[in-house]
Design a protein around this motif. Structure first.
Motif, short mmCIF file in Angstrom:
data_model
loop_
_atom_site.label_atom_id
_atom_site.label_comp_id
_atom_site.label_asym_id
_atom_site.label_seq_id
_atom_site.Cartn_x
_atom_site.Cartn_y
_atom_site.Cartn_z
N ASP A 225 -14.09 -24.60 6.38
CA ASP A 225 -14.06 -26.04 6.20
C ASP A 225 -13.94 -26.77 7.54
O ASP A 225 -12.85 -26.93 8.08
CB ASP A 225 -12.87 -26.41 5.30
CG ASP A 225 -12.86 -27.88 4.93
OD1 ASP A 225 -13.94 -28.46 4.74
OD2 ASP A 225 -11.76 -28.46 4.84
N ALA B 264 -10.28 -20.05 1.37
CA ALA B 264 -10.70 -21.23 2.11
C ALA B 264 -9.96 -21.25 3.44
O ALA B 264 -8.74 -21.04 3.47
CB ALA B 264 -10.42 -22.50 1.32
N CYS C 72 -13.45 -27.18 -1.06
CA CYS C 72 -13.86 -25.81 -0.71
C CYS C 72 -13.73 -24.87 -1.91
O CYS C 72 -14.63 -24.06 -2.18
CB CYS C 72 -13.01 -25.29 0.44
SG CYS C 72 -13.34 -26.08 2.02
N LEU C 73 -12.62 -24.98 -2.62
CA LEU C 73 -12.43 -24.12 -3.79
C LEU C 73 -13.47 -24.40 -4.86
O LEU C 73 -14.00 -23.47 -5.49
CB LEU C 73 -11.02 -24.31 -4.36
CG LEU C 73 -9.86 -23.89 -3.45
CD1 LEU C 73 -8.53 -24.09 -4.17
CD2 LEU C 73 -10.01 -22.44 -3.01
N LYS D 112 -9.26 -28.52 1.15
CA LYS D 112 -9.22 -27.26 0.42
C LYS D 112 -9.79 -27.38 -0.98
O LYS D 112 -10.50 -26.49 -1.45
CB LYS D 112 -7.79 -26.75 0.36
CG LYS D 112 -7.66 -25.39 -0.30
CD LYS D 112 -6.22 -24.91 -0.33
CE LYS D 112 -6.10 -23.55 -1.01
NZ LYS D 112 -4.70 -23.08 -1.09
N VAL E 75 -14.83 -19.76 2.53
CA VAL E 75 -15.33 -21.10 2.81
C VAL E 75 -14.70 -21.59 4.11
O VAL E 75 -13.47 -21.67 4.22
CB VAL E 75 -14.98 -22.09 1.68
CG1 VAL E 75 -15.70 -23.41 1.90
CG2 VAL E 75 -15.34 -21.51 0.33
N ALA F 231 -16.68 -22.75 -3.64
CA ALA F 231 -16.59 -21.29 -3.64
C ALA F 231 -16.66 -20.72 -5.05
O ALA F 231 -17.35 -19.73 -5.30
CB ALA F 231 -15.28 -20.86 -2.96
#
Length: 375
Positions: free
Chosen positions: A83, A51, A115-116, A112, A81, A119
């Protein structure tokens, strides 16, 4: 004065346990009661998750570093990702020319944790490799991590974060602190499970991951603690190394460290089960390694105040006051004469002072803003 004497010894014993007693206990436990990991040859499919926010050339360098990993290329996919990036991070990743790379781009900055979650939902691998964008991995890092996951009891495995060229006095103090921290993590792993991993480099079985609460700062602690709660081991692999450069001045380290330490307060807020011995199988380790360190600056303050009041009455109080003042003197001297940072007692005093200063500021930061910063 009896209650002050009792408070003095309470603080002294608590600090002794936090910084000496617990590390000594876990090192001894690792030495006399080890639980070896049954490493083996295993080459599962791996999804690498990164990320980024305004990473620029670092994102491109990260992909070049991943292309050099000693692992079958056909078993790897990479999810980057972006962001809320305002630079060309996404475009650099798309131009990299590796068909294994997928870029997820979000215009609005969400943090984050979000995003995780996205992903990993898009990832295909049996194993998830979680990375920060900045550090450089050694080629064998992924293979070394995965070898630990051949053990059916292991759910999460963390690599070792190493520092390159700690040249200045403060950088040497950061390096000394991190070596101390690594010894504790290695011993926790050898004797059972670590309570956290380095966000720079860790891997997990896909089935271990649960979506993170929005705004989570310490995924590298929450994920391992959830895994341990579910019955998995969390282990350390020193053969998997990521290289970084330490902060050379306190102001460089301050923002990162305060955010990380404040993340521990958030962690308890998000997952109060961590405080319950019946629900947290690593409760003693979590309290000793994480929570008591957050309380340490206030215990040091109380220790110093009670020692000052009682110095003329009790020899141990006088000696403690002298030791505290000597530590402060070494910190000040290191600022005036950086060359003193090569002396181990000075390095340790500087590391102890700043880590506790950051912990105190972390509490104030969290009290002012419980949502913390997205990154």
């Amino acid at each position: 004065m009896t209650y002050l004497h009792g408070l003095f010894w309470l603080c002294a014993l608590a600090l002794g346990h936090t910084f000496v007693g617990y590390p000594a206990w876990v090192v001894a436990k690792a030495r006399w009661g080890p639980r070896p990991v049954r490493r083996g040859e295993w080459t599962p499919t791996v999804s690498i998750v990164v990320a980024v926010h305004n990473a620029g050339a670092q994102a491109e360098a990260r992909l070049a570093n991943l292309a050099a990993l000693d692992y079958p290329p056909g078993l790897i996919d990479i999810v980057v990702v972006c962001d809320g990036c305002e630079d060309d991070s996404a475009e650099r990743c798309r131009r990299f020319g590796d068909e294994r790379v997928r870029v997820l781009e979000f215009v609005r900055r969400r943090g984050k944790a979000a995003c995780l979650n996205d992903a990993i939902a898009a990832a295909r691998g049996e194993v998830l490799l979680m990375l920060d964008v900045r550090q450089r991995l050694e080629p064998q890092a992924l293979r070394e991590l995965v070898a630990n996951l051949a053990d059916p009891e292991v759910g999460v495995v963390g690599g070792e974060l190493c520092f390159e060229d700690p040249e200045t006095g403060f950088a040497r103090s950061v390096d000394a602190y991190w070596r101390y921290e690594t010894l504790i993590r290695r011993s926790e792993s050898t004797s059972g499970s670590m309570i956290g991993v380095s966000g720079a480099l860790y891997a997990m079985r896909r089935e271990v991951f649960q979506p993170l609460p929005e705004g989570t700062v310490l995924d590298d602690v929450l994920v391992p603690m959830r895994a341990a709660r579910a019955g998995w081991r969390v282990v350390f692999e020193p053969g998997a190394r990521a290289w970084d450069r330490p902060s050379t001045e306190p102001v460089q380290e301050q923002r990162r460290k305060i955010r990380t330490l404040a993340g521990n307060f958030q962690l308890v807020q998000l997952s109060p089960w961590l405080l319950r011995p019946g629900r947290n199988p690593l409760w003693f380790r979590f309290v000793s390694h994480k929570l008591l360190r957050l309380a340490a600056p206030w215990m040091v303050l109380l220790l110093g105040l009670t020692a000052a009041v009682l110095a003329t009455r009790h020899v141990w109080c006088a000696l403690t006051l002298v030791a505290l003042l000597a530590g402060v003197a070494m910190v000040l001297a290191s600022r005036l004469l950086p060359v003193l940072g090569r002396w181990l007692p000075v390095r340790l005093s500087v590391a102890f002072f700043y880590m506790n200063a950051y912990a105190a500021l972390a509490l104030l930061t969290f009290a002012r803003n419980r949502r913390l910063h997205l990154w």
